[in-house]
Motif scaffolding. Structure first.
Motif, mmCIF file in Angstrom:
data_model
loop_
_atom_site.group_PDB
_atom_site.id
_atom_site.type_symbol
_atom_site.label_atom_id
_atom_site.label_comp_id
_atom_site.label_asym_id
_atom_site.label_seq_id
_atom_site.Cartn_x
_atom_site.Cartn_y
_atom_site.Cartn_z
ATOM 1 N N GLU A 52 2.650 4.506 3.268
ATOM 2 C CA GLU A 52 3.407 5.554 3.113
ATOM 3 C C GLU A 52 4.811 5.237 2.463
ATOM 4 N N SER A 92 0.919 -1.229 -0.128
ATOM 5 C CA SER A 92 0.020 0.180 -0.087
ATOM 6 C C SER A 92 0.996 1.346 -0.019
ATOM 7 N N ASN A 114 2.570 4.516 -0.817
ATOM 8 C CA ASN A 114 2.211 5.589 -1.768
ATOM 9 C C ASN A 114 3.007 5.917 -2.918
#
Length: 510
Positions: free
Chosen positions: A169, A40, A42
């Motif tokens: 992140e 996940s 970014n």
């Protein structure tokens, strides 16, 4: 011919009655496939080297497929330690939780830039060399390459092997559960051979005079520094022979202690640098995103494996057609001294090694009992065939040293395949690599580059002697990315003929 509504209704009823039996008999033939695993983070969208092998990404190692087997959670005990022998480390929210207590082996305070010699603080204070420093200490810095900005090289490498992953992140790492050991061996003007050798031995848990034993010995050691001299213990040049013996002896000790040393081949478009060319090292060269050799990367028969290290534009022939966006990882945004934590894009054979180390760490997570020999065998036996670009010709020293087709004579067994490496790790004794044909590339961009490069030289034969390296002034890679990436992160060192003027006991980033 048209069916009446009555006939159509009868057919539907008959089909509906027969469907349960038909579906039951067909079910055993249905096949499901493993789904790729996507983190996940970014910035994962720009981490093409971790993504699936696909058109335009044919050089990738396929970590998304490998993660369906393991993301690095150890099958038993603690996960493997990866030592990063480099410029040290800076604080970063993606790395701090994965960092083990390391050591600083830079013995000369002039190059250490932290006020002292060896100590237990592997913090990277920066490796930039100012004009004032060069003028004030010409005997110390006069022969060093230009370094107006600090590289934060160790921080970039650490992010590739152990950044916190799947947390929404920043970036992902090859191993989502990685642990790394920062071993500082380099400062301003590169690294001293004696410091590299001491760092290698300490990282593997071996004793080093005057230094406490390493309580967390590494199974994998990543080294991105080297020099263009040979690793010939029988060299008629006494200094070259002495350094070769130091490396060969240290590498043998480290392997016996259970650690695999993954060393960068170099960035001179020439023969493999030492210590990657030394017996006992697992040498890795760099490819571009599509899987043929990166413009700057060194190559030769000592290379064990190839994988992308980024191939960013650096003012070289064919950059407009063939350059990629580099390897995105953790970094520091300070220009000379330590600044804010951030992210950078980089190119260099230094950044191919961590991908191999990441795959090897996943292998050890699956099977902690793997030996050094099995790690090396698994990485090479599972490799995919080299990508072929016939119009660019085979890589050849002095003739086609830039972007070119790799062979097993020049770039190792093939391309890193993380998924198949894990398949080997799960069952080394019974593993059989799947049959695979090499990818062939020849689109309009490659054709345009071929026209710029001119006629192909004769194809090198298997028994052709290897000529001496011919360093090219445009042989390097590296550069900062755009957007949120630091504009001064020129990580891949632009090595040129000036390197040869350095004192022989110092090695530069590869």
């Amino acid at each position: 011919m048209h069916l009446s509504s009555l006939t159509l209704a009868a057919c539907v009823a008959t089909f509906a009655a027969a469907w349960p039996a038909m579906s039951a008999s067909a079910a055993p033939a249905a096949r499901e496939q493993r789904l790729d695993v996507m983190p996940s983070d970014n910035r994962f969208g720009v981490q093409w080297w971790l993504q699936a092998v696909a058109a335009g990404n044919t050089g990738a190692a396929g970590f998304t497929a490998a993660w369906s087997r393991s993301t690095g959670a150890p099958a038993s005990g603690s996960g493997p330690v990866v030592a990063v022998l480099d410029s040290g480390i800076t604080n970063h929210p993606e790395l701090d939780a994965r960092r083990l207590p390391g050591y600083d082996f830079v013995s000369d305070a002039n190059y250490a830039a932290d006020g002292n010699g060896r100590d237990n603080d592997p913090t990277d204070p920066g490796d930039a060399i100012s004009g004032a420093e060069r003028a004030a200490q010409p005997a110390v810095f006069g022969g060093c390459p230009d370094a107006p900005f600090s590289s934060w090289h160790g921080t970039v490498i650490a992010g590739q092997v152990a950044a916190v992953s799947n947390n929404g992140e920043g970036v992902a790492a090859a191993n989502w559960n990685g642990r790394f050991l920062p071993v500082r061996v380099a400062g301003k003007c590169g690294a001293a051979v004696a410091d590299i050798v001491a760092g290698l031995r300490w990282a593997a848990g071996l004793p080093v005079a005057g230094v406490p034993l390493n309580p967390t010995p590494a199974r994998l050691i990543v080294l991105g520094y080297g020099a263009p001299e040979s690793c010939d213990a029988a060299s008629p040049v006494p200094e070259v022979a002495a350094v070769a013996r130091q490396y060969i002896d240290a590498l043998a000790e480290v392997r016996a202690a259970g650690a695999l040393v993954i060393a960068a081949a170099g960035n001179l478009r020439g023969a493999v640098a030492r210590p990657a060319s030394c017996a006992g090292a697992f040498a890795v060269t760099a490819l571009n995103r599509e899987g043929y050799k990166a413009n700057y990367a060194s190559f030769g028969p000592q290379v064990a494996l190839a994988t992308p290290g980024g191939d960013m534009a650096a003012g070289n022939t064919c950059d407009a057609e063939l350059a990629d966006a580099g390897i995105v990882s953790t970094g520091n945004l300070g220009e000379t001294g330590v600044g804010e934590a951030g992210y950078v894009a980089a190119s260099g054979s230094s950044f191919a090694g961590p991908a191999v180390a990441g795959a090897a760490a996943l292998m050890l997570a699956v099977n902690p009992a793997l030996t050094v020999a099995q790690l090396a065998e698994g990485l090479t036996r599972s490799a995919r065939p080299h990508v072929q670009v016939p119009v660019l010709g085979e890589c050849s020293l002095g003739q086609r040293p830039g972007r070119c087709s790799c062979t097993t004579r020049t770039c190792g067994a093939g391309l890193l395949d993380a998924d198949q490496a894990l398949a080997y790790a799960a069952a080394p004794a019974s593993y059989a690599a799947p049959a695979a044909a090499p990818v062939m590339l020849a689109d309009s961009r490659i054709q345009a580059c071929a026209l710029k490069l001119g006629p192909l030289p004769p194809s090198p034969g298997a028994s052709e002697p290897v000529p001496p390296p011919a360093p090219a002034p445009d042989g390097g890679g590296g550069g900062g990315g755009g957007g949120a990436l630091h504009p001064h992160a020129l990580i891949g060192l632009l090595l040129s003929c000036g390197l040869l003027a350095l004192s022989r006991d110092r090695h530069m980033r590869r």
